[in-house]
Scaffold this motif. Sequence first.
Motif, mmCIF file in Angstrom:
data_model
loop_
_atom_site.group_PDB
_atom_site.id
_atom_site.type_symbol
_atom_site.label_atom_id
_atom_site.label_comp_id
_atom_site.label_asym_id
_atom_site.label_seq_id
_atom_site.Cartn_x
_atom_site.Cartn_y
_atom_site.Cartn_z
ATOM 1 N N THR A 28 0.864 -1.232 0.002
ATOM 2 C CA THR A 28 -0.008 -0.038 -0.001
ATOM 3 C C THR A 28 0.740 1.305 0.094
ATOM 4 O OG1 THR A 28 -0.012 -0.107 2.533
ATOM 5 C CG2 THR A 28 -1.924 -1.230 1.163
ATOM 6 N N SER A 29 2.169 1.143 0.398
ATOM 7 C CA SER A 29 2.837 2.254 0.526
ATOM 8 C C SER A 29 3.028 2.758 -0.841
ATOM 9 C CB SER A 29 4.102 1.932 1.435
ATOM 10 O OG SER A 29 5.074 2.787 1.085
ATOM 11 N N PRO A 30 3.374 3.971 -1.520
ATOM 12 C CA PRO A 30 3.645 4.580 -2.599
ATOM 13 C C PRO A 30 5.299 4.269 -2.646
ATOM 14 C CG PRO A 30 2.450 6.074 -1.734
ATOM 15 C CD PRO A 30 2.547 5.071 -0.544
ATOM 16 N N LEU A 31 6.020 4.220 -1.668
ATOM 17 C CA LEU A 31 7.287 4.043 -1.773
ATOM 18 C C LEU A 31 7.818 2.627 -2.038
ATOM 19 C CD1 LEU A 31 10.141 5.562 -1.358
ATOM 20 C CD2 LEU A 31 10.078 4.994 1.257
ATOM 21 N N SER A 76 11.100 14.034 -2.478
ATOM 22 C CA SER A 76 10.605 13.282 -1.509
ATOM 23 C C SER A 76 10.878 11.851 -1.851
ATOM 24 C CB SER A 76 9.264 13.519 -1.182
ATOM 25 O OG SER A 76 8.516 13.320 -2.344
ATOM 26 N N LEU A 77 11.210 11.600 -3.034
ATOM 27 C CA LEU A 77 11.407 10.152 -3.774
ATOM 28 C C LEU A 77 12.720 10.184 -4.682
ATOM 29 C CD1 LEU A 77 10.387 7.225 -4.252
ATOM 30 C CD2 LEU A 77 9.195 8.343 -6.349
ATOM 31 N N GLY A 78 13.625 9.203 -4.551
ATOM 32 C CA GLY A 78 14.753 9.215 -5.148
ATOM 33 C C GLY A 78 15.153 7.678 -5.653
ATOM 34 N N ILE A 79 16.219 7.828 -6.574
ATOM 35 C CA ILE A 79 16.410 6.474 -7.090
ATOM 36 C C ILE A 79 18.083 6.450 -7.085
ATOM 37 C CG2 ILE A 79 14.556 5.858 -8.068
ATOM 38 C CD1 ILE A 79 16.111 6.292 -10.655
ATOM 39 N N GLN A 80 18.934 5.375 -6.996
ATOM 40 C CA GLN A 80 20.190 5.074 -7.277
ATOM 41 C C GLN A 80 20.242 4.052 -8.171
ATOM 42 O OE1 GLN A 80 23.262 5.926 -4.574
ATOM 43 N NE2 GLN A 80 24.412 4.041 -5.392
ATOM 44 N N VAL A 81 20.754 3.873 -9.426
ATOM 45 C CA VAL A 81 20.699 2.751 -10.320
ATOM 46 C C VAL A 81 22.052 2.472 -10.907
ATOM 47 C CG1 VAL A 81 19.861 1.735 -12.268
ATOM 48 C CG2 VAL A 81 18.181 3.104 -10.682
ATOM 49 N N GLY A 91 12.933 7.417 0.248
ATOM 50 C CA GLY A 91 12.159 8.360 0.555
ATOM 51 C C GLY A 91 12.286 8.795 2.024
ATOM 52 N N GLU A 92 11.432 9.937 2.245
ATOM 53 C CA GLU A 92 11.425 10.405 3.452
ATOM 54 C C GLU A 92 10.852 9.465 4.662
ATOM 55 O OE1 GLU A 92 8.499 13.317 2.669
ATOM 56 O OE2 GLU A 92 10.100 14.670 2.369
ATOM 57 N N SER A 93 11.283 9.672 5.990
ATOM 58 C CA SER A 93 10.904 8.747 7.044
ATOM 59 C C SER A 93 9.401 8.591 7.111
ATOM 60 C CB SER A 93 11.547 9.318 8.478
ATOM 61 O OG SER A 93 12.868 9.014 8.475
ATOM 62 N N GLN A 94 8.984 7.244 7.389
ATOM 63 C CA GLN A 94 7.440 7.024 7.542
ATOM 64 C C GLN A 94 7.102 6.341 8.709
ATOM 65 O OE1 GLN A 94 5.950 5.087 3.897
ATOM 66 N NE2 GLN A 94 7.122 6.565 2.684
ATOM 67 N N GLN A 95 6.067 6.556 9.265
ATOM 68 C CA GLN A 95 5.860 6.020 10.622
ATOM 69 C C GLN A 95 4.693 4.594 10.342
ATOM 70 O OE1 GLN A 95 6.814 6.813 13.713
ATOM 71 N NE2 GLN A 95 8.065 8.426 12.747
ATOM 72 N N ARG A 136 16.351 2.119 7.569
ATOM 73 C CA ARG A 136 15.244 3.245 8.164
ATOM 74 C C ARG A 136 16.220 4.230 8.632
ATOM 75 N NH1 ARG A 136 9.637 0.903 9.927
ATOM 76 N NH2 ARG A 136 9.135 2.864 8.454
ATOM 77 N N GLN A 137 17.628 4.372 8.585
ATOM 78 C CA GLN A 137 18.291 5.447 9.320
ATOM 79 C C GLN A 137 18.167 6.669 8.296
ATOM 80 O OE1 GLN A 137 22.229 4.314 10.270
ATOM 81 N NE2 GLN A 137 22.962 6.425 10.685
ATOM 82 N N ASP A 138 17.687 7.873 8.693
ATOM 83 C CA ASP A 138 17.762 8.831 8.057
ATOM 84 C C ASP A 138 16.821 9.110 6.748
ATOM 85 O OD1 ASP A 138 19.389 10.237 9.887
ATOM 86 O OD2 ASP A 138 21.254 9.473 8.736
ATOM 87 N N GLY A 139 15.644 8.355 7.089
ATOM 88 C CA GLY A 139 14.476 7.995 5.796
ATOM 89 C C GLY A 139 14.537 6.691 5.415
#
Length: 148
Positions: A28-31, A76-81, A91-95, A136-139
């Motif tokens: 369900t998470s967009p990330l 708010s969304l990034g990639i490295q390929v 992505g940003e930290s999520q609860q 989950r460190q820093d995002g």
Amino acid sequence: MKKLALLVSCSLLGACANLGSQPPVPVTSPLVQAFRDICLQTAPSFAEAHRVARQHGITEMTDMGFATVGFNADKSLGIQVKVSHECVVTGESQQDDTLTSQMLSAAAVNAGTTVPRKAPVKMVIAGQRFILMHDRQDGEAFVMLKPD
């Protein structure tokens, strides 16, 4: 008494057989959806990752020499390929405590296997071995890496 012992033994064996997997969790998470689309579904080469990333709003991409990095407009969304080697979605930290389970469920679909209980995990996806991690460190960072 023998029937009870047999029943208990069968129950314990059934429980032990499932220690390494868990039921699938809906993605369900967009990330995690972005990770599924950009990394899992373009594996093993990740050659199409940049094209798919555009569908998720990642339009700013830069070749850094070692890999291509990109972000959406608000970062708010990034990639490295790194083609044929690694794919990372950040992505940003999520609860949301289900993010790792969602990632593992998405990976299990692509691997055609049961859902592992924890990450990091090694999985065969599209015929090649990968290590999957959730940092989950820093995002939030979802990582798919070919072991050397």
